[in-house]
Design an enzyme around this catalytic site. Sequence first.
Site, short mmCIF file in Angstrom:
data_model
loop_
_atom_site.label_atom_id
_atom_site.label_comp_id
_atom_site.label_asym_id
_atom_site.label_seq_id
_atom_site.Cartn_x
_atom_site.Cartn_y
_atom_site.Cartn_z
CG ASP A 13 -2.09 0.93 1.09
OD1 ASP A 13 -2.40 1.35 -0.04
OD2 ASP A 13 -2.72 1.26 2.12
N GLY A 16 0.17 5.57 -4.28
CA GLY A 16 -0.40 6.86 -4.64
C GLY A 16 0.15 7.99 -3.78
NE ARG A 17 -1.63 6.56 1.34
CZ ARG A 17 -1.79 5.66 2.28
NH1 ARG A 17 -1.69 6.00 3.55
NH2 ARG A 17 -2.05 4.41 1.98
CD1 TRP A 18 7.41 6.43 -2.22
CD2 TRP A 18 6.98 6.84 -4.38
NE1 TRP A 18 8.61 6.44 -2.90
CE2 TRP A 18 8.37 6.70 -4.22
CE3 TRP A 18 6.48 7.10 -5.66
CZ2 TRP A 18 9.27 6.80 -5.28
CZ3 TRP A 18 7.37 7.22 -6.72
CH2 TRP A 18 8.74 7.07 -6.52
NE ARG A 26 -4.19 7.25 -6.83
CZ ARG A 26 -4.07 6.84 -5.56
NH1 ARG A 26 -3.83 7.72 -4.61
NH2 ARG A 26 -4.20 5.57 -5.26
CG ASN A 61 -7.63 -1.81 -5.53
OD1 ASN A 61 -6.77 -2.66 -5.31
ND2 ASN A 61 -7.90 -0.85 -4.63
NE ARG A 182 -8.16 0.78 5.18
CZ ARG A 182 -7.97 2.07 5.43
NH1 ARG A 182 -8.16 2.55 6.63
NH2 ARG A 182 -7.59 2.90 4.46
CB SER A 184 -8.04 -3.43 2.54
OG SER A 184 -7.79 -2.27 3.30
CD GLU A 195 2.03 -13.19 15.88
OE1 GLU A 195 2.06 -12.02 16.30
OE2 GLU A 195 1.46 -14.12 16.48
C1 IPE Z 1 -5.55 -2.70 -0.47
O1 IPE Z 1 -5.19 -1.38 -0.52
C2 IPE Z 1 -5.50 -3.32 -1.83
C3 IPE Z 1 -4.17 -3.55 -2.38
C4 IPE Z 1 -3.05 -3.22 -1.82
C5 IPE Z 1 -4.12 -4.22 -3.65
P1 IPE Z 1 -6.26 -0.20 -0.72
O2 IPE Z 1 -5.47 1.03 -0.80
O3 IPE Z 1 -7.16 -0.53 -1.85
O4 IPE Z 1 -7.11 -0.30 0.63
P2 IPE Z 1 -7.97 0.82 1.39
O5 IPE Z 1 -8.89 1.41 0.38
O6 IPE Z 1 -7.01 1.82 1.94
O7 IPE Z 1 -8.66 0.06 2.48
C1 IPE Z 2 -1.36 0.30 -3.45
O1 IPE Z 2 -1.17 1.66 -3.43
C2 IPE Z 2 -1.56 -0.27 -4.84
C3 IPE Z 2 -2.94 -0.69 -5.15
C4 IPE Z 2 -3.95 -0.68 -4.34
C5 IPE Z 2 -3.19 -1.14 -6.51
P1 IPE Z 2 -2.40 2.67 -3.45
O2 IPE Z 2 -2.73 2.98 -4.87
O3 IPE Z 2 -3.52 2.16 -2.64
O4 IPE Z 2 -1.75 3.96 -2.78
P2 IPE Z 2 -2.43 4.92 -1.71
O5 IPE Z 2 -2.89 4.04 -0.58
O6 IPE Z 2 -3.55 5.59 -2.40
O7 IPE Z 2 -1.33 5.84 -1.30
MG MG Z 3 -4.05 2.36 -0.69
#
Ligand code: IPE
Ligand code: IPE
Ligand code: MG
Length: 229
Positions: A13, A16-18, A26, A61, A182, A184, A195
Amino acid sequence: MENIPAHVAIILDGNGRWAKKRGLPRTAGHAAGAKNVETITIAASNLGIRYLTLYAFSTENWKRSVEEVSTIMSLLAKYLLRCRDLAMENNIRVTFIGDLSGLDEKLHATCDSVREETAGNTGMTLTIALNYGGRDEIVRALNRLLASGERGPVTEEGFASYLDTAGQPYPDLMIRTSGEERISNFLPWQLCYSEFYFTDTAWPDFSPEELEKACEAYASRDRRFGGVK
Ligand code: IPE
Ligand code: IPE
Ligand code: MG
């Protein structure tokens, strides 16, 4: 290292924030994240981890923009070809969990061919969770069970044999990057006694050193499985 977890599952995870932090779109985060999958796969294999399961795309997603989803899908297609070479070089067997029938036909076919080509490898098993949702997996398993004509009563082991993860041990350690605490919809059945390790590091920055740190933290945990020590 002693007491290495046999099965590590990771929620990748924070791509996008990175990217956002760096003023990038993103999608640039997803490209950096895909690159890091290669790094961590090799690191896990070198550490002696037997099973590595990575959550790459969830059933939820699809709610993202068409642009973001299509970038992730084309990165996946590209990554899977790299992954096949990497797997062949490192004796890694690649498998998939999730509803692959919901993917683009070509991507689905690539998954099938990567799985078939690497099936004879005897080192680490890399499982990629694609269009994966834990609730969806349980419902698909239930439907397979009903379609098989099997009569009850159903045991836990019997039911688990219909899950996408049939034949694999449950994860010992689940890691989630980027601060969220969490699951997810990731492996709800399989994580019952795993763990958990959470880190604020975003997935593209999650390094082999941090994987080792997570394994060290795991080694110091006292797993009781409901019993007494
Ligand atoms: C979980 O991350 C799904 C994957 C890493 C593939 P999300 O970014 O989709 O989860 P939420 O929306 O923060 O719970
Ligand atoms: C995880 O990174 C990759 C996928 C869920 C496909 P995110 O895209 O969820 O990145 P954030 O959580 O928005 O930063
Ligand atoms: Mg995410």
